[in-house]
Design an enzyme around this catalytic site. Structure first.
Site, PDB file in Angstrom:
ATOM      1  N   HIS A  41     -14.136  20.789 -67.811  1.00  0.00           N
ATOM      2  CA  HIS A  41     -13.108  21.463 -67.518  1.00  0.00           C
ATOM      3  C   HIS A  41     -13.214  22.865 -68.406  1.00  0.00           C
ATOM      4  CE1 HIS A  41     -11.436  18.375 -65.199  1.00  0.00           C
ATOM      5  NE2 HIS A  41     -11.235  17.663 -66.290  1.00  0.00           N
ATOM      6  N   ASP A 168      -5.493  10.929 -66.452  1.00  0.00           N
ATOM      7  CA  ASP A 168      -6.506  10.400 -65.145  1.00  0.00           C
ATOM      8  C   ASP A 168      -6.301   8.891 -65.080  1.00  0.00           C
ATOM      9  OD1 ASP A 168      -7.402  12.696 -63.870  1.00  0.00           O
ATOM     10  OD2 ASP A 168      -8.917  13.012 -65.494  1.00  0.00           O
TER      11      ASP A 168
END
Length: 256
Positions: A41, A168
């Protein structure tokens, strides 16, 4: 064989998503033990990450990088530039864990190619053995499937650590994507992973962005290290605090 890097202490790292040579220095001065360069990311590309790794002293055992997959090409470049740990996301099977070990460890543990490009990176009579001890192989568990298959992942020969992605993981259980869970399936997963990692001699880490939650995890002995914060989030918070402080000061002066 386990790496020496994770043998002592609770450690505090920070996620770096910006292509800046300064962030590892500022983090170290502030009291962090190291950084996780985040190629999954953020804005960090491979060339920038390799350059940053070369700027970090070779003896820093917490110059880590998180990759987007177990692709050995990218991992090899990062390791040859000095990465002392590789975090691979969304590991859900022993086969994926084995692929990660193969990419990060030299024979006879893995299948990493012998091509050192940073001089003096590993010191020892056997360069391969020294390299295997110096590099931490870290599987990120961040899904319900990963938790269900945790023992087969954690028991993979050559694996050094498990890193939990709590947001997540929460989403995979149908919960909001936040990280600071004190109860429910995410908390249960943390406790379960702690039991398994201790049983197999593997360390456990987690991401957290909140001080009190981080302190509780460490005080309870649930994790060995925490990635505490992300540079972009910390910068955003600092900018917001700075401008809000100015607005408050201006408002106070206008009322007087």
């Amino acid at each position: 064989m386990k790496t020496a890097a994770l043998a002592s202490g609770p450690k505090i790292l920070v996620h770096q998503t910006l292509p800046s040579f300064s962030i590892p220095e500022w983090a170290k001065v502030a009291g962090y033990d190291g950084v996780i360069l985040d190629l999954q990311h953020g804005e960090l590309g491979l060339d920038a990450a390799c350059g940053i790794l070369r700027s970090i002293p070779r003896d820093n055992a917490y110059a880590w990088a998180r990759v987007g997959s177990t692709d050995p090409g990218q991992i090899l470049r990062l390791l040859d530039s000095g990465a002392r740990g590789i975090v691979a996301p969304t590991i859900e099977s022993r086969e994926q864990a084995q692929a990660l070990v193969a990419a990060t460890k030299y024979l006879p543990i893995g299948n990493r190619s012998m091509g050192p490009s940073r001089p003096g990176l590993y010191i020892g009579d056997s360069y391969a053995e020294a390299g295997n001890l110096a590099v931490s192989t870290i599987a990120q568990i961040e899904t319900r499937i990963g938790v269900e298959r945790a023992e087969e992942i954690i028991s993979t020969p050559g694996l050094d650590s498990i890193y939990i992605g709590p947001a997540d993981l929460a989403v995979s259980y149908g919960l909001p994507g936040r990280g600071d869970w004190d109860d429910g399936p995410v908390r249960d997963a943390i406790v379960h992973l702690r039991e398994l990692t201790q049983a197999h001699g593997v360390t456990l880490g987690i991401y957290s962005g909140k001080s009190a939650y981080t302190a509780a995890l460490l005080a309870d002995g649930l994790v060995d290290y925490v990635a505490f914060g992300i540079d972009l989030v910390l910068l955003n918070r600092a900018l917001g605090d700075n401008i809000n402080e100015l607005k408050t000061a201006l408002s106070t002066r206008n009322r007087s």
